[in-house]
Motif scaffolding. Sequence first.
Motif, mmCIF file in Angstrom:
data_model
loop_
_atom_site.group_PDB
_atom_site.id
_atom_site.type_symbol
_atom_site.label_atom_id
_atom_site.label_comp_id
_atom_site.label_asym_id
_atom_site.label_seq_id
_atom_site.Cartn_x
_atom_site.Cartn_y
_atom_site.Cartn_z
ATOM 1 N N GLU A 1 46.954 39.436 33.093
ATOM 2 C CA GLU A 1 46.080 39.573 34.242
ATOM 3 C C GLU A 1 45.365 38.509 33.999
ATOM 4 O O GLU A 1 45.048 38.187 32.623
ATOM 5 C CB GLU A 1 45.428 40.881 34.317
ATOM 6 N N TRP A 2 44.725 37.621 34.979
ATOM 7 C CA TRP A 2 43.977 36.266 34.697
ATOM 8 C C TRP A 2 42.969 36.206 35.744
ATOM 9 O O TRP A 2 43.521 36.484 36.973
ATOM 10 C CB TRP A 2 44.785 35.249 34.324
ATOM 11 N N GLY A 3 41.969 35.409 35.351
ATOM 12 C CA GLY A 3 40.886 34.960 36.618
ATOM 13 C C GLY A 3 39.693 34.383 36.019
ATOM 14 O O GLY A 3 39.596 34.267 34.912
ATOM 15 N N THR A 4 38.785 34.206 36.792
ATOM 16 C CA THR A 4 37.550 33.686 36.454
ATOM 17 C C THR A 4 36.525 34.731 35.857
ATOM 18 O O THR A 4 35.468 34.233 35.566
ATOM 19 C CB THR A 4 36.983 32.885 37.583
ATOM 20 N N SER A 5 36.927 35.958 35.908
ATOM 21 C CA SER A 5 35.829 36.803 35.383
ATOM 22 C C SER A 5 36.830 38.000 34.781
ATOM 23 O O SER A 5 38.086 37.912 34.844
ATOM 24 C CB SER A 5 35.172 37.593 36.518
ATOM 25 N N THR A 6 36.204 39.014 34.184
ATOM 26 C CA THR A 6 36.949 40.170 33.573
ATOM 27 C C THR A 6 37.589 41.188 34.735
ATOM 28 O O THR A 6 38.195 41.981 34.444
ATOM 29 C CB THR A 6 36.172 40.978 32.649
ATOM 30 N N ARG A 7 37.329 40.818 36.019
ATOM 31 C CA ARG A 7 37.882 41.423 37.054
ATOM 32 C C ARG A 7 39.251 40.892 37.208
ATOM 33 O O ARG A 7 40.198 41.254 37.999
ATOM 34 C CB ARG A 7 37.055 41.170 38.501
ATOM 35 N N TYR A 8 39.590 39.803 36.579
ATOM 36 C CA TYR A 8 40.878 38.945 36.619
ATOM 37 C C TYR A 8 41.060 38.454 38.131
ATOM 38 O O TYR A 8 40.827 37.713 38.704
ATOM 39 C CB TYR A 8 41.956 39.789 35.841
ATOM 40 N N GLY B 1 37.648 22.594 33.142
ATOM 41 C CA GLY B 1 36.194 22.702 32.781
ATOM 42 C C GLY B 1 35.728 24.043 33.487
ATOM 43 O O GLY B 1 34.363 24.495 33.277
ATOM 44 N N VAL B 2 36.702 25.067 33.810
ATOM 45 C CA VAL B 2 36.314 26.389 34.324
ATOM 46 C C VAL B 2 36.582 27.350 33.202
ATOM 47 O O VAL B 2 37.936 27.355 32.568
ATOM 48 C CB VAL B 2 36.976 26.576 35.565
ATOM 49 N N LEU B 3 35.749 28.390 33.209
ATOM 50 C CA LEU B 3 36.004 29.382 32.155
ATOM 51 C C LEU B 3 36.930 30.530 32.825
ATOM 52 O O LEU B 3 36.660 31.050 33.728
ATOM 53 C CB LEU B 3 34.912 30.070 31.709
ATOM 54 N N TYR B 4 38.233 30.829 32.186
ATOM 55 C CA TYR B 4 39.093 31.464 32.750
ATOM 56 C C TYR B 4 39.243 32.913 31.812
ATOM 57 O O TYR B 4 39.048 32.751 30.417
ATOM 58 C CB TYR B 4 40.485 30.944 32.837
ATOM 59 N N HIS B 5 39.526 33.972 32.187
ATOM 60 C CA HIS B 5 39.610 35.269 31.344
ATOM 61 C C HIS B 5 41.106 35.614 31.427
ATOM 62 O O HIS B 5 41.594 35.573 32.750
ATOM 63 C CB HIS B 5 38.790 36.347 31.700
#
Lengths: 451, 103
Positions: free
Chosen positions: B23-30, B56-60
């Motif tokens: 699971e991935w995304g830009t927050s822990t909601r993925y 340059g974007v933080l991914y989770h």
Amino acid sequence: MTGAGTALDPYVIWDVNDLQDMANGAPYAAGAYYELGCDIDATPTAGWNWDAIRGVFEGFLPRSLSGQLDGNRHNIDGLYINRESAGGQYLGLISSITVFGVNRVQNVRLTNINYYGRGNGEQSFVQIGGVVGYIDRGTIYRCYVRSGSIVARNDRWGFPGTTAANAGGILGGFGDGGRMEQCYSNVSVEATHSATSHSQAGGLVAIIWQRGDILNCFARGPVMSWSRTGGAVGLIWDVQGTVTNVYSTGTVLGGIAGGLIGARELGGVAPVNSFWDMESSGIAISDGGTGLTTLQAKTQATYTAAGWNFVTVWTLDWEYVYWNDGYPFFLDDPMPTITVISPNGGEVWLVDSTYNILWTHTGDAGTHVQIDLFLAGILDELIVASTIIGAAVGNYSWHIDPGKMPSQQYRVRITSTSLPHYSDMSDNDFTIAGKPSSIPVVATLPATGVG
Amino acid sequence: MAQATLNGHLVDDGGQPCTGWFEWGTSTRYGNETPPQGNIAIGITFSTTIYNLAEGVLYHYRAVARNSTDISYGNDQVFTIPVGSTIPIMLDDAALYQFLEVS
């Protein structure tokens, strides 16, 4: 008693009554072969043969042997003898070996012997040994008298060896021949005579009268007599006896006392490559042999330098300096061992489950063991403080606590409770793991990327 | 646009065949999932590459494994792809082997 008394089918002694039957001879033929079929409880002999005049039980009545007795390394415990005679008497498990025959006693072990003999006549003499009273021919081989006491008294004047009081841990006396090899005694030996010059006592033998050979033997018990007294041999008389590779450690008290040999007379030959512990015996002189410090006496190099056989005959507990108090002992009578069989490394055991901890032992390692659990070399848990050591393979059923911390670094150690020097630990680590569940476990690892 | 390779490690399969994905995304909601990979094996790293990422974007992201009876989630990890990078780089080495058991 079973068997036919032949070399191939010996009479088998199963209890103390059989033992007395052997001594009695009939109906068993002279010159027969005997063997012990099991350990023998001889303590009932303390209640045998009531002597109303003296008001004591006379106990076991020993007789001569002309055949062979093979103890098969079984033990006879608690043999009791209390006899008095106006004539001569030879006392021991076997009274004497004097006539032509196989004449061999071997592999007999004795514990808690209680022998007393007294001479009270004009021609009386008494000669007592832990195994044999008197021997003229034949061999005493690998016989061990581990504990107890021997007391010989004589209240009449006589000559040493014929009308005397002689007591030895293995043998009362050699007469005109015979051999003692790889034997040891650890009993208290005492001989007294109303004529002080006629009592002899030795940790192994009181007297070598004319001939007799002692090879690779030792004595550990205290020895006392009014006259010739030696840690191993009281008196060597005449020129044909030999004492080779013998040591003694027991305290020696006597009118003519020596740490190893009390006295050599009429050309008695000096012992060869033989020693006594000057510190433990409390005596720095001996009519033959080499005195040692206790440290020297517990050092193998002392003996190998003298040519002792530490390959097939002798050994020494150099690791613990414990078995036989660190003095040499026989490979035939090894010190106890305990060996962990399971878990011995590589096993995976699960919490909240039950497993058998298994071990073997040899020798007299006691009756119970303690089992400990180690984690990464550190004591983690006392599994059981005392459980029976068991027979060929010891077994303890261990239920691992549900909360036990999983690790791959566990080992168990099994220790004799009575002889704590004898223990063993798993050779390698084993694993205690959590119970498997249906739930998968996953980890997220670092990613790699490129712009 | 940038790309990243996500890595997971199956510690225990619960005694059954397991499927793994991320699971991935830009927050822990993925919000995104990679295609599941069947029969992932204990002790073997399984990986998936995701594309069209912004520099340059933080991914989770986190690894996921499941068998027929249950599901397990790995710990959350983050990465940022530096602007202008042209060779694959380790995006985050701060949390190697953070094993997680999900009940």
